[in-house]
Write a protein that holds these residues in place. Sequence first.
Motif, PDB file in Angstrom:
ATOM      1  N   ILE A 303     -46.517  12.485  -7.847  1.00 53.76           N
ATOM      2  CA  ILE A 303     -46.968  10.959  -7.074  1.00 53.76           C
ATOM      3  C   ILE A 303     -46.397  10.970  -5.832  1.00 53.76           C
ATOM      4  CG2 ILE A 303     -45.978   8.578  -7.629  1.00 53.76           C
ATOM      5  CD1 ILE A 303     -45.629   9.448 -10.508  1.00 53.76           C
ATOM      6  N   THR A 308     -49.532   6.159  -4.020  1.00 52.93           N
ATOM      7  CA  THR A 308     -48.356   5.192  -5.205  1.00 52.93           C
ATOM      8  C   THR A 308     -46.956   5.491  -4.891  1.00 52.93           C
ATOM      9  OG1 THR A 308     -48.893   6.547  -7.672  1.00 52.93           O
ATOM     10  CG2 THR A 308     -50.644   4.626  -7.405  1.00 52.93           C
ATOM     11  N   VAL A 311     -44.168   3.484  -6.375  1.00 51.32           N
ATOM     12  CA  VAL A 311     -43.259   2.424  -7.420  1.00 51.32           C
ATOM     13  C   VAL A 311     -41.922   4.235  -8.091  1.00 51.32           C
ATOM     14  CG1 VAL A 311     -45.587   3.043  -8.418  1.00 51.32           C
ATOM     15  CG2 VAL A 311     -44.205   5.583  -8.496  1.00 51.32           C
ATOM     16  N   ALA A 346     -48.593   0.313 -13.238  1.00 49.71           N
ATOM     17  CA  ALA A 346     -48.306   1.136 -11.653  1.00 49.71           C
ATOM     18  C   ALA A 346     -47.734   2.460 -12.321  1.00 49.71           C
ATOM     19  CB  ALA A 346     -48.148   0.285 -10.930  1.00 49.71           C
ATOM     20  N   ILE A 383     -50.875  -1.407  -6.122  1.00 50.46           N
ATOM     21  CA  ILE A 383     -50.504  -0.564  -6.555  1.00 50.46           C
ATOM     22  C   ILE A 383     -51.494  -0.384  -7.782  1.00 50.46           C
ATOM     23  CG2 ILE A 383     -49.100   1.712  -7.273  1.00 50.46           C
ATOM     24  CD1 ILE A 383     -47.470   0.795  -5.665  1.00 50.46           C
ATOM     25  N   TYR A 386     -55.544  -0.037  -6.604  1.00 51.97           N
ATOM     26  CA  TYR A 386     -55.249   1.073  -6.155  1.00 51.97           C
ATOM     27  C   TYR A 386     -55.718   1.864  -7.792  1.00 51.97           C
ATOM     28  CZ  TYR A 386     -55.180   6.020  -6.007  1.00 51.97           C
ATOM     29  OH  TYR A 386     -55.511   7.912  -5.934  1.00 51.97           O
ATOM     30  N   TRP A 387     -54.795   1.365  -8.624  1.00 51.58           N
ATOM     31  CA  TRP A 387     -55.604   2.240 -10.313  1.00 51.58           C
ATOM     32  C   TRP A 387     -56.428   1.622 -10.339  1.00 51.58           C
ATOM     33  CZ3 TRP A 387     -53.819   6.983 -10.574  1.00 51.58           C
ATOM     34  CH2 TRP A 387     -52.087   7.107 -10.100  1.00 51.58           C
TER      35      TRP A 387
END
Lengths: 479, 225
Positions: A303, A308, A311, A346, A383, A386-387
């Motif tokens: 990650i 992202t 997070v 997220a 975030i 984004y997903w």
Amino acid sequence: MQPTSAAFKQRSRQAIANPVLQKALQNIRPGFQQKRAKAVAQLPEFEALRDEARDLKNHVLAHLDVYLQRFEAKVQESGGQVHWARTAGEACDAVLGICQAAGATLVTKGKSMVAEEIGLNSRLEAAGLTVVETDLGEYIIQLRHEMPSHIIAPALHLTKTEIAAAFMQAHVDLPADRPLDEPRALTDEARLMLRQKFLGAQVGITGANLLIAETGSTVIVTNEGNGDLTQNLPGIHIVVTSIDKVVPTLEDASTILRLLARSATGQEFSAYTTVSTGPKRRGDMDGPDEFHVVLVDNGRSSILGGPTQDVLRCIRCGACMNHCPVYAAVGGHAYGWVVPGPIGAALDPGMIGLEEARHLPHASSFCGRCEEVCPMRIPLPKIMRYWREQTFTRKLDPASARYGIGAWAWLARRPRLYHWTTGLAARTLGLLGGRRRRFKWLPMAGGWTAHRDLPAPEGRTFLAQWRAEEKRRARAGAP
Amino acid sequence: MSEARTAVLGEIRRSLGRPEVDREREAAAAERIAAHPRGLIPARTDLGQEGRVRLFIAMAEQVAATVARVGSMADVPAAVADYLANLNLPPHLKVAPDPLLDAIDWSARPLLEVARGGAAPEDEVGVAAAFAGVAETGTLMLASGPGAPTRLNFLPDTHVVVLRTAGIVGPYEEAWDRLRAMGAMPRTVNMITGPSRTGDIEQQIQLGAHGPRRLHIVLVDTPDA
């Protein structure tokens, strides 16, 4: 543990129909939101501290390898051992290995979301060990064979009635007619039952809220004192933690600690913040003979450096879920994995895969309260967005949803056609709205109308009304 | 060097786009740690020493600790005996073998039954000494050591902590500096803010979850404070 996030929609429906859960969720506002607001109001520097903590954690993440190595060296210098684990399986292997080498049969455990994430209990139990959760909330859900529904209040989904029933069933040696109606009696009974376990365990496992590179220390933050009894009474203390928890110094830890309790429970400071460094020293009267730190990666290093990465600043305070209207409606279990709520939406896709977790980033109205309260200023809606984009590009949504979005996108990129179509729809629905000005049912909108009426449009789109108003003003000579 | 260690550190560096060995970053991190710069410190502790003592008392009382302020170490036995008698608690003390506490003449209050040593499960009242009290949040700081058994802070139902006013500091950062001056990091540093509590059942706060049910602080005025 095995995620069940793919069943989010089904589990959400069940959650909304569950009266016990709905009653329990009512405790969030007085129990968390109001207390946090009060604590934040008492510290004028709170917003500036959030900026500092964000910058601090960004600095650490940019040099994570260096700080982890420094932490490891200091743990070893103080007589402890560090075990690195790439995966959940490796982490469980390390913990089990330590327990077996010591011939342990009884293990006490403080609350650790990383231990939940790696499925530690079931692994240790499969090897014949008895594992006892000692945080009151964790103890309750262990008796009920459930997973936590909240990261700091694991039994948030229950009321005292279910807890009393679980205690009656589990504590068979106590008189069956004892009064167990009130939280006080339940707390005292758990205290009595667990005291024997604290004293009998050979291994104590805790998590860590922070790791300090300067001293090789692990830090736990608790209110009950169970974490301290867990790590101080047995001969072996194992800390199960993840690579994202390290900070450089005691001062840096203080900055984060100033935010943690206030964001989590609205306390100025938790009752017990404990800094542990190595095993007991020569001459010490108590403390563990062995000190182990299991450093879990389990996807975090991948990650890092990606879209992202933010997070990884999370300090697991739970403020985002405490202020999320979706969490407040469905509770934590619907999310199907250890970390629920906005941070789960997220974080989880990056940990358990987007295919499994694809519904979670959609479980948000983007009201933005999560980002507003996050002490580490994680841009949670960004975030999640984004997903959502990834879900679309990787074709993980059902074909009907993808074609629907595709058709809308096609239309939205043709402004004249878009305005003509929406204008027609507004006029038609406006005419059909009838006296009630609401629709109980509409073709292709069943997903909406199954749960609430659709308000009828006024007959004109916003843009059309705007233009009409501008014309009116021009005629009237208004500015 | 384990395989997992190499792999995790390797993946971190790959994600960060960093080279395998990076002396420059290592030196920068070591320098930051050695300097341990302070971050933003809340202004609430910008007070004189007496102001800080008062803030400490107010903050500790806010989290359900009780505080008795006495003039000298000789007053400690009376403060402890009166506290226990008022709550009808057994006057059986287990006192940490700390030099500060060893100097107390408990015989001033003959009804107190005093044992010296580490904690046993049956101990009812533990008496410990704190090396600092943080005024910012009313937090006691206790360091483990040959005279300071950590279990005594958690096993007994009643926790009595003796703290000198000279030990009261403003923010946490001043306590860390005092700790560093004391030498090597002890096995355990306990930051204690009020008695044990839980909100796990319906988010209603109950005191005395697993640790002490009550926390009493005997604050001893020290002339040099």
